[in-house]
Design an enzyme around this catalytic site. Structure first.
Site: not given
Ligand code: 13P
Length: 250
Positions: A14, A16, A101, A103, A172, A178, A214
């Site tokens: 992803n 982002k 997601h 976010e 997640e 992150g 992560s």
């Molecule tokens: P990270 O791997 O950067 O922690 O992000 C996970 C994520 O939100 C994937 O959709």
């Protein structure tokens, strides 16, 4: 020991809101070049920002990497300025679309009911929705993990076994995204097992469940060894070709 079944491992990046035409070209070339020497266990996919779908399509068509988007409109077409429909994603060869997601849930107030309508829109055109769920640190500290995940899953479970068999769930934990702080394999497995029991209650126990938060090459093997973890949704590490390929090769 993993049960032998149809749950082919899936490693999905992803991106982002990262990238540019130029940096994407370098990254996609490096991934394609790496595929020649790096084995991929199962399937490999990338979810890219909308403007780069055409670039992903032309770079990845015919390769071992499939692609998708990070969000989709719940509506098929019409006066929805700024929205992108599932049919438009199909036009660019997408296989996958992320729905809900954390976010988007946090920054755009997407409710679990809205997430389910997005999944329905995706399914209607033959896209595979990757429905994301996960608790915050406050939820975990309050011992509320299963309640929160069950609430997030409810409108998805209501879609019924046939629809469920055509989607993917990604767990997640928000506190692991992150932050460099991965859930331990045991913490992740416990929630994956809970999600699988919920799915099995609807006759969909074979749905693939990805872990995200992560994930790196260094921790992927211990996560993938868990019986109910069927792959990973990878953020930051999917922006580094070697790291991404090393996760897929574990
Ligand atoms: P990270 O791997 O950067 O922690 O992000 C996970 C994520 O939100 C994937 O959709």
């Amino acid at each position: 020991m993993k049960p032998s079944n149809s749950r082919t491992r899936l490693v999905m990046g992803n991106w982002k809101m990262h990238g540019s035409l130029q940096t994407n070209a370098v990254l996609l070339d490096a991934i394609k070049a790496g595929l020649a020497t790096s084995p991929v266990v199962g399937e490999l996919a990338l979810c890219v920002p909308y403007p780069y779908l055409a670039q992903a399509q032309s770079a990845l068509a015919g390769s071992a990497v499939s692609w998708g988007a990070q969000d989709v409109s719940a509506s098929a077409q019409g006066a929805y300025t700024g929205e992108v429909s599932a049919a438009m994603l199909k036009d660019f060869g997408c296989t996958w679309v992320l729905c809900g997601h954390s976010e988007r849930r946090a920054l755009h107030n997407e409710s679990s009911a809205q997430v389910a309508t997005k999944a329905i829109a995706a399914l209607a055109v033959g896209l595979t929705p990757v429905v994301c769920v996960g608790e915050t640190l406050a939820d975990r500290d309050a011992d509320d993990v299963e309640c929160v995940i069950a609430d997030q899953l409810d409108p998805i479970l209501a879609l019924g076994a046939e629809s469920l068999s055509r989607l993917i769930i990604a767990y997640e934990p928000v506190w692991a995204i992150g932050t460099g702080r991965t859930a331990t394999p045991e913490q992740a497995q416990a929630v994956h097992a809970f999600i699988r029991r919920e799915l099995a209650g609807e006759g969909a126990g074979e749905v693939r469940i990805l872990y995200g938060g992560s994930v790196k090459a260094a921790n992927a093997a211990s996560l993938f060894a868990q019986p109910d973890i069927d792959g990973a949704l990878v953020g930051g590490a999917s922006l580094v070709a070697d790291e991404f390929l090393n996760i897929a090769a574990v």
